[in-house]
Design an enzyme around this catalytic site. Structure first.
Site, PDB file in Angstrom:
ATOM      1  N   LEU A  85       4.790  -0.379   3.038  1.00 43.61           N
ATOM      2  CA  LEU A  85       4.570  -1.778   3.407  1.00 43.61           C
ATOM      3  C   LEU A  85       4.801  -1.908   4.910  1.00 43.61           C
ATOM      4  CD1 LEU A  85       6.257  -4.152   0.775  1.00 43.61           C
ATOM      5  CD2 LEU A  85       3.871  -4.160   1.491  1.00 43.61           C
ATOM      6  N   ASP A  86       3.930  -2.641   5.602  1.00 41.23           N
ATOM      7  CA  ASP A  86       4.128  -2.884   7.029  1.00 41.23           C
ATOM      8  C   ASP A  86       5.488  -3.538   7.251  1.00 41.23           C
ATOM      9  OD1 ASP A  86       1.656  -1.867   7.586  1.00 41.23           O
ATOM     10  OD2 ASP A  86       0.654  -3.813   7.735  1.00 41.23           O
ATOM     11  N   PRO A  87       6.112  -3.290   8.401  1.00 42.56           N
ATOM     12  CA  PRO A  87       7.437  -3.881   8.661  1.00 42.56           C
ATOM     13  C   PRO A  87       7.482  -5.396   8.520  1.00 42.56           C
ATOM     14  CG  PRO A  87       6.992  -2.149  10.247  1.00 42.56           C
ATOM     15  CD  PRO A  87       5.729  -2.332   9.455  1.00 42.56           C
ATOM     16  N   ALA A  89       5.682  -7.139   6.559  1.00 46.06           N
ATOM     17  CA  ALA A  89       5.340  -7.514   5.192  1.00 46.06           C
ATOM     18  C   ALA A  89       6.585  -7.585   4.317  1.00 46.06           C
ATOM     19  CB  ALA A  89       4.341  -6.522   4.602  1.00 46.06           C
TER      20      ALA A  89
END
Length: 431
Positions: A85-87, A89
């Site tokens: 997961l993107d930071p 997100a």
């Protein structure tokens, strides 16, 4: 005070898959390190860690030298995740623990559900709010009806080009490494087939607190990003000299809810949607609400505050007068910390606890063959792993074994079995 009664097997399952609700401004790798630190100090994994220590002691000198510096410290519980997961997100991050790490590839193949918010009128090099502005465009002509019609072209089987700021490999290097260094791409980024099972517009409004990023792309990365965009037929970016200075727009935000296949980039969808609306767009927030059988609000998904009771989620969006929130947001850009430094920090924590004569979180004695009283997060973890084992167990094949026995999903082919209903005992915990 609320009292929760949880049931735990006398011999708890400590291998399998569970999920956490990842908070913003925390990378997936850092989340793993935090969980690993907690498991190292939990009596649940005492036997597993002791076995690993004995195995290391039995290694030859040559084997010990081959071990990387990051793995020469104290024994660790084996942990991995089933999809980054993107930071910025939030939401479901599937975690594999022990033998459960072997099952993580199955998570990469399943569908996922997201809720994403985008702001119109501005595109960035990373396709999200942490990037630098690459384009500003009119948005006043965009209506709800236009968005609904444009979304029709993104449902079903589509071809999607990943963003250049992604972890995909090209000739042995991550794509984001080319963008950051200004090195030209050796080839164009190829479009990949994706499946969008469901895509709906949830909200379209101008009442929000989101703002455009303040930074405009630098000349160093401009050439690389433009080349990547041109290769993929997005030729409408203005140069930095033609950009309007981003301010505090009244541009609308769009909230989308979707169910997509593995490998799908929500950022790319939003970027392409902005172009389809004859405007521009970038993602400002993303929440993964489900991945395979793991979903927010279910017993198999733990809250981050279960591991970190004092943790306070940062404000989203981060207001300009909140230095701590802005500092956390800026730190996302430099979240690639070296494993050796994290190991040193863990060692310092252990040493500080020993110097103060305190036991670490979850440490305790084993009395009468039973674990001492466990913390709430440990009980919830055991429950989540039990649920996974029950859902993924398979009936014993014919000619097999005693009635009431099932295959253990982590011992397939080894003839090992686990009882369908292990002996249980109740544990009462105050919350």
């Amino acid at each position: 005070m609320l009292r929760a009664t949880l049931r735990m097997a006398a011999e708890p399952i400590i291998d399998g898959l569970f999920a956490i609700n990842k908070p913003p401004y925390l990378s997936s790798a850092q989340a793993l390190r935090e969980i690993q630190y907690a498991t190292r100090r939990s009596p649940l994994f005492k036997a597993q860690l002791a076995a690993e220590a004995n195995r290391r002691n039995a290694e030859s000198g040559h084997q010990k030298k081959r071990r990387s510096s990051a793995r020469r410290g104290k024994p660790r519980v084996k942990i991995g995740h089933g999809g980054t997961l993107d930071p910025i997100a939030t939401g479901v991050l599937v975690i594999g623990i022990g033998k459960g790490t072997k099952m993580l590839p199955t998570m990469l193949e399943g569908s996922k559900e997201y809720e994403a918010t985008a702001i119109l009128g501005c595109a960035t090099d990373t396709y999200d709010r942490l990037g630098k502005v690459t384009k500003t465009a009119p948005w006043q002509h965009v209506t709800t009806e236009m968005v609904e019609k444009a979304l029709e072209n993104f449902r079903g089987d589509i071809m999607q080009v990943p963003p250049i700021y992604s972890a995909l490999n090209m000739n042995g290097k991550r794509l984001y490494e080319y963008a950051r260094s200004g090195e030209p791409l050796p080839m164009e980024i190829k479009a990949r087939p994706m499946k969008v099972h469901k895509l709906e517009l949830v909200n379209f409004t101008t009442e929000h607190e989101w703002k455009y990023p303040k930074e405009i792309w630098s000349d160093e990365v401009k050439a690389v990003v433009v080349e990547a965009e041109n290769h993929n037929h997005h030729r409408h970016h203005r140069t930095s000299s033609q950009l309007r200075q981003p301010g505090s727009p009244a541009a609308p935000i769009i909230t989308l809810r979707m169910t997509v296949s593995s490998g799908f980039y929500v950022r790319s969808l939003i970027h392409d949607l902005g172009a389809a609306l004859h405007s521009a767009a970038h993602m400002v927030s993303l929440n993964r609400t489900r991945q395979s059988q793991f979903a927010l609000g279910q017993e198999n998904t733990l809250e981050w505050t279960d591991f970190k009771p004092k943790y306070v989620w940062p404000k989203i969006p981060a207001p300009e007068d909140d230095p701590e929130a802005l500092e956390a947001e800026n730190a996302v850009r430099e979240n690639e910390k070296e494993e050796e430094k994290d190991e040193e920090k863990d060692e310092e924590k252990d040493k500080d606890a020993e110097d103060e004569g305190q036991k670490g979180e979850g440490e305790g004695e084993v009395e009468g063959g039973k674990l001492r009283e466990l913390k709430l997060w440990e009980l919830k973890l055991v429950r989540a792993l039990e649920l996974y084992a029950a859902e993924n167990s398979e009936p014993v094949p014919k000619g097999g074994n005693k009635k009431g026995m099932r295959w253990n999903p982590f011992n397939k082919g080894k003839g090992k079995k686990s009882r369908d209903e292990p002996e249980e005992r109740e544990k009462e915990v105050e919350v």
